[in-house]
Design an enzyme around this catalytic site. Structure first.
Site, short mmCIF file in Angstrom:
data_model
loop_
_atom_site.label_atom_id
_atom_site.label_comp_id
_atom_site.label_asym_id
_atom_site.label_seq_id
_atom_site.Cartn_x
_atom_site.Cartn_y
_atom_site.Cartn_z
N CYS A 190 -9.42 6.15 -35.39
CA CYS A 190 -8.14 5.48 -35.05
C CYS A 190 -7.90 5.51 -33.55
O CYS A 190 -8.09 4.51 -32.86
CB CYS A 190 -6.96 6.13 -35.79
SG CYS A 190 -6.96 5.87 -37.58
N ARG A 191 -7.47 6.64 -33.04
CA ARG A 191 -6.99 6.71 -31.66
C ARG A 191 -8.10 6.63 -30.61
O ARG A 191 -8.01 5.84 -29.67
CB ARG A 191 -6.17 7.98 -31.46
CG ARG A 191 -4.93 8.00 -32.34
CD ARG A 191 -4.25 9.34 -32.36
NE ARG A 191 -5.08 10.31 -33.07
CZ ARG A 191 -4.85 11.62 -33.09
NH1 ARG A 191 -3.81 12.11 -32.41
NH2 ARG A 191 -5.63 12.43 -33.77
N SER A 192 -9.14 7.44 -30.75
CA SER A 192 -10.17 7.46 -29.69
C SER A 192 -10.99 6.17 -29.64
O SER A 192 -11.27 5.69 -28.53
CB SER A 192 -11.06 8.70 -29.79
OG SER A 192 -11.67 8.82 -31.05
N CYS B 100 -10.35 12.15 -30.58
CA CYS B 100 -9.29 12.42 -31.54
C CYS B 100 -9.93 13.21 -32.69
O CYS B 100 -11.06 13.69 -32.54
CB CYS B 100 -8.61 11.13 -32.02
SG CYS B 100 -9.61 10.01 -33.00
N ASP C 220 -1.21 10.55 -34.71
CA ASP C 220 -2.26 10.06 -35.59
C ASP C 220 -1.64 9.10 -36.60
O ASP C 220 -0.79 9.50 -37.39
CB ASP C 220 -2.92 11.24 -36.31
CG ASP C 220 -4.16 10.84 -37.09
OD1 ASP C 220 -4.36 9.63 -37.34
OD2 ASP C 220 -4.93 11.74 -37.45
N ASN D 171 -12.24 10.21 -35.06
CA ASN D 171 -12.87 9.14 -34.28
C ASN D 171 -12.87 7.81 -35.03
O ASN D 171 -13.81 7.04 -34.95
CB ASN D 171 -14.30 9.55 -33.87
CG ASN D 171 -14.94 8.64 -32.83
OD1 ASN D 171 -16.14 8.46 -32.85
ND2 ASN D 171 -14.16 8.07 -31.94
#
Length: 176
Positions: free
Chosen positions: A19-21, A14, A129, A17
């Site tokens: 939140c999402r990944s 993301c 995001d 690095n």
């Protein structure tokens, strides 16, 4: 697959690095553990920017993940050129991240895909995001990753093989 064959390696990406990944990494790690596949699949995460280098995942993301039984332990890092050869599959969280990866112009053995490639038809193309939003954004990220995880893992495991010379084939993702 014999004990000499290296595991398939997946990198989630993301922007920062945090939140999402790292969430995708944590969700897949648990799924891999539950299925007893630790010797077959490894996961990691990275960002397209280094702004949060060395930081833990966002506290709001960690809390949302913990409420579902996930532990996010990774530290933020930026995508490195060698990642394109060290990983078999690089999974971008959204089309902007995918475009950023393509713009690096790095050729390697890793296939580039969107997480949404592993979601049912009609699902969002991008994992949004959640950084600037409320708690619901973090829940939505978890929902999408939990939904995509089993299909992604099944896709990796059903590939032609897991050795460096015989990696699973992943069709290229559409760029933006």
């Amino acid at each position: 697959m014999n004990s000499q064959t290296p595991p398939s390696r997946i990198l989630f990406v993301c922007m920062g690095n945090i939140c999402r990944s790292p969430t995708a990494e944590g969700v897949l790690e648990r799924l891999i553990d539950e299925r007893g596949l630790e010797a077959l699949v490894e996961v990691d995460s990275a960002g397209t920017i280094a702004y949060h280098q060395g930081e833990e995942a966002d506290p709001r993301m960690r809390q949302a993940a913990e409420e579902r039984g996930y532990t996010l332990t990774s530290r933020a890092r930026k995508v490195e050129p060698e990642d394109f050869d060290n990983f078999d599959l690089i999974v971008a969280m959204d089309r902007d991240n995918l475009e950023d990866l393509h713009e690096l112009g790095i050729e390697g053995r890793a296939a580039l895909r969107l997480l949404s490639d592993f979601l049912p038809a009609g699902s969002p193309k991008d994992v949004p995001d959640p950084y600037y939003g409320g708690a619901q954004g973090f829940e939505e990220v978890l929902d999408l990753i939990e939904q995509a995880g089993p299909a992604l893992l099944d896709s990796v495991l059903s590939g032609a093989g897991h050795g460096a010379a015989d990696r699973p084939a992943f069709p290229a993702a559409e760029s933006t």
